[in-house]
Scaffold this motif. Structure first.
Motif, short mmCIF file in Angstrom:
data_model
loop_
_atom_site.label_atom_id
_atom_site.label_comp_id
_atom_site.label_asym_id
_atom_site.label_seq_id
_atom_site.Cartn_x
_atom_site.Cartn_y
_atom_site.Cartn_z
N MET A 63 0.87 -1.18 0.00
CA MET A 63 0.00 0.00 0.00
C MET A 63 0.91 1.23 0.00
O MET A 63 1.71 1.40 0.90
N VAL A 80 -7.65 10.11 -0.63
CA VAL A 80 -8.57 9.49 0.32
C VAL A 80 -8.69 10.38 1.54
O VAL A 80 -7.79 11.16 1.86
N GLU A 84 -11.68 7.02 5.12
CA GLU A 84 -11.44 6.00 4.08
C GLU A 84 -10.11 5.30 4.31
O GLU A 84 -9.98 4.09 4.09
N GLN A 88 -9.43 1.34 4.81
CA GLN A 88 -8.47 0.60 3.99
C GLN A 88 -7.46 -0.14 4.87
O GLN A 88 -7.04 -1.25 4.54
#
Length: 137
Positions: A63, A80, A84, A88
């Motif tokens: 990520m 984001v 959010e 995630q």
């Protein structure tokens, strides 16, 4: 000196004393009789078979989190919000194997912003976190 015809003439002894040998053998026999039942396990289970040739080399995409100086977040090049981002993190923490979180923060970004990201990642259960930087300057 006259030699006597009977008795010990002083030559080498031709008989072996077997009493100590028998004593040692009996002690070893008793030890083996006691320990043999202990070697077998009373609870029988079906153990899994290990196959060292099978490797799970599926690469896990990391990520990529970019943090701008004004505090905006870009996860994998998409902007984001903080909520959010937490969602995630929770999704990524549940994956097996867990992807690595690679944080790229601008040099002028305040430390409290990065600390908040680290806290959110830890709270979600992320364990692989890395910081990206440039080489020598």
């Amino acid at each position: 000196m006259a030699m006597s015809s009977g008795g010990n003439s002083g030559g080498p002894m031709s008989e072996i004393n077997v009493t100590p040998l028998v004593d040692v053998m009996l002690v070893l026999l008793i030890i083996f009789m006691i320990t043999a039942p202990l070697m077998s396990h009373k609870v029988q289970i079906d153990l899994p078979k290990a196959n060292p040739n099978v490797k799970d080399d599926t690469p896990v995409e990391p990520m990529d989190l970019a943090v701008k100086p004004d505090g905006t977040y870009f996860l994998n090049d998409g902007e984001v919000t903080e909520a959010e981002l937490k969602a995630q993190f929770a999704v990524a923490a549940a994956k097996s194997p867990q992807p690595e979180l690679q944080i790229r923060a601008d040099r002028t970004t305040e430390y409290k912003v990065v600390k908040k990201i680290l806290g959110d990642a830890k709270e979600a259960g992320m364990v692989h976190v890395g910081f990206m930087s440039t080489g020598k300057e």
